[in-house]
Design an enzyme around this catalytic site. Structure first.
Site, mmCIF file in Angstrom:
data_model
loop_
_atom_site.group_PDB
_atom_site.id
_atom_site.type_symbol
_atom_site.label_atom_id
_atom_site.label_comp_id
_atom_site.label_asym_id
_atom_site.label_seq_id
_atom_site.Cartn_x
_atom_site.Cartn_y
_atom_site.Cartn_z
ATOM 1 N N SER A 24 13.093 -5.816 -27.756
ATOM 2 C CA SER A 24 11.943 -5.579 -26.895
ATOM 3 C C SER A 24 12.313 -5.177 -25.462
ATOM 4 C CB SER A 24 11.072 -6.848 -26.830
ATOM 5 O OG SER A 24 11.817 -7.929 -26.270
ATOM 6 N N SER A 42 16.937 -8.553 -28.917
ATOM 7 C CA SER A 42 16.131 -7.710 -28.030
ATOM 8 C C SER A 42 16.886 -7.060 -26.891
ATOM 9 C CB SER A 42 14.966 -8.527 -27.454
ATOM 10 O OG SER A 42 14.027 -8.824 -28.452
ATOM 11 N N LYS A 44 13.624 -6.976 -16.548
ATOM 12 C CA LYS A 44 12.574 -6.956 -17.569
ATOM 13 C C LYS A 44 11.363 -7.741 -17.075
ATOM 14 C CE LYS A 44 12.061 -7.927 -22.566
ATOM 15 N NZ LYS A 44 12.791 -8.444 -23.759
#
EC number: 6.3.5.7
Length: 527
Positions: A171, A195, A76
């Site tokens: 996210s 997330s 990420k």
């Protein structure tokens, strides 16, 4: 080969069925074919090929570093990566290249993992859809699956069918999409309020949030220091345990990490669940929960009961306060953490030079989107001298009550809690953006936020396809630092339900031979 699990492809590498360079090239090819998913912000092709070549040399010499050697992974884009741009999907950090690796990234590389690239997210990880980053939204691979497309044929299509793609959740949506679409075998996400687990549920993969303190946060660009945890996204529970075994452990650069994590995390095959006590929190049966998810949740509980486990209803009485409590604490810490982005040391800096104050203001206005600015303003309001005691201090007290609810339940003899992960399956993007970011986050993370406030381990496991042909996930919550026990139970459950593999051949017909799609016998939880 790309459709296999991490452990399966690791065995194939050791047996010489495929080389690390060939595997890397296959993943890079698929990343390019699925570029429209927008899962990656940066593709580190040269770095990946170089790492794969080094891995290949080790295999030829018989000096493999372990299960992750030569395995393509993604990270990420809020984890620092030395020499590779780290943007947090923001204008503020666009072009920023860190001089060091996050501890978790370094530990992956030390074990020979091959970094395919940095994945997309909501700006600074503030969101639950992976739709609010400056590089655009992430599309859910299941939007293009054979399972979903066949169900869509039964319904009238809109004029613009292409606009009806589904969100990934967030996210960490880029990491979830990358794993789900077979472009890598594991990915790092971050989990502050769900997330990692939220997008895992929507993308039909496993999303694991370790206990707070088990895995180092050093190099993870902070959102909420007291809740942030590096998360793991894989296609099966065993793979998550394999990655955890590499990541877990004390880090002198992160004082919150524990000294002895009890490695390695090798999962045994649980055959008898009769000694288990599974708790079903009654407060999680909320009116907004879809009837399908409620049904899968109930049938999962019945599955444990039918195999001899004790399944009981439990109470987490302060659950109803968790959303408000989380909002106050989250925005307060966000306001503090975002103060470092002032245009002086790194990141974006505006051209205004009238005064230092004007430069600060313009830099932050240009560098942050509305969502980030809104959370900063809200957090600063809660931290004002006249509001501090009424908001921040009270929220901290409620957080302690929420954590104590879990302690009381586990002290009563419950081994693992079973809950939904999300209210429903993934929704179309156009439907998702009708609500504002704060409302969406409060709704989508209703079952996941409390776990972060309590610092507990939790994992989302895909259970079945909805009537629309979309994945539904259920969440298992464990005692603090009993991550191995939690994953062992999740592995047993995963084996019972045998979630179907996503079928993307129609999307990528020129590389359909890449996938080995198997029809698996299962204990169906379908209605």
């Amino acid at each position: 080969m790309l459709g296999r699990t991490l452990q399966e492809v690791s065995a194939a590498l050791k047996q010489g069925q495929i080389t690390p360079v060939e595997l890397c090239q296959k993943c890079l090819s698929l990343i390019k074919k699925t570029k429209f998913l927008n899962a990656y912000i940066t593709i580190s092709e040269e770095v990946a090929l170089k790492q794969a070549e080094e891995s290949e040399k080790r295999y030829k010499k018989g000096h493999s570093l372990g299960a992750l050697d030569g395995i393509p992974v993604a990270v990420k884009d809020n984890f620092s990566t030395s020499g590779i741009e780290t943007t947090c999907a923001s204008n503020m950090l666009k072009g920023y290249v860190p001089p060091y690796n996050a501890t978790v990234v370094q530990r992956l590389l030390d074990q020979g993992a091959v970094l395919m690239g940095k994945t997309n997210l909501d700006e600074f990880a503030m969101g639950s859809g992976s739709t609010d980053g400056v590089f655009g939204p992430v599309k859910n691979p299941w939007s293009y699956s054979k399972q979903y497309r066949e169900k869509r044929k039964q319904k009238p299509h809109g004029e613009n069918e292409d606009s009806n793609w589904l969100i990934t959740g967030g996210s960490s949506g880029g990491s979830a999409a990358a794993v789900s679409a077979f472009t890598c075998f594991a990915a790092l996400g971050s989990d502050t309020g769900g997330s990692t687990r939220n997008p895992a549920a929507h993308c039909g993969i496993v999303g694991f949030k370790p206990s707070y303190g088990l895995v180092s946060r050093h190099g993870l660009i902070p959102l909420v220091n007291s809740m942030d945890v590096p998360g793991i996204l894989t296609r099966c529970v065993d793979d998550a345990a394999t990655v955890l075994g590499v990541l877990a452990g004390h880090d002198p650069k992160d004082s919150t990490t524990i000294q002895d994590p009890g490695k390695p995390f090798m999962l045994s095959s649980l055959t008898d669940v009769s000694k288990l006590c599974i708790g079903i929190p009654k407060e999680y049966l909320v009116p907004e929960l879809s009837s399908e998810v409620r049904s899968f949740w109930s049938k999962a509980a019945n599955l444990f009961e039918s195999e001899g486990a004790k399944v009981i209803e439990v109470s987490l009485p302060h659950t109803s306060y968790s959303i408000v409590c989380y909002h106050v604490l989250c925005t307060s810490e966000v306001a503090s953490n975002m103060a470092r982005f002032d245009g002086l040391e790194y990141g974006h800096r505006c051209d205004i030079d009238v005064s230092t104050e004007a430069m600060y203001a313009a830099t932050r206005r240009e560098g942050f989107n509305d969502v980030v600015r809104g959370r900063i303003l809200t957090g600063n309001f809660f931290l004002l001298k006249e509001n501090y005691a009424n908001y921040f201090i009270k929220a901290q007290k409620v957080r302690r009550l929420i954590a104590n609810d879990f302690v009381n339940v586990f002290n009563s003899g419950v081994d693992v809690l079973l809950t939904p992960t999300t209210l429903s399956e993934a929704v179309p993007y156009l439907e998702f953006i009708k609500e504002d970011n704060r409302t969406r986050s409060a709704q989508d993370d209703i079952f996941t936020q409390a776990v972060n406030m309590a610092g507990l381990p939790a994992v989302s496991v895909p259970v079945a396809l909805s009537n629309q042909g979309l994945p539904v996930g259920l969440q298992f919550i464990g005692r603090a630092f009993c991550d191995q026990q939690l994953l062992t139970v999740a592995k047993w459950f995963e084996k019972q339900v045998q979630f179907p593999v996503i079928q993307l051949q129609e999307l990528m017909d020129d590389c359909s031979s890449v996938f080995e799609i198997e029809k698996l016998a299962s204990v169906s939880l379908k209605q």
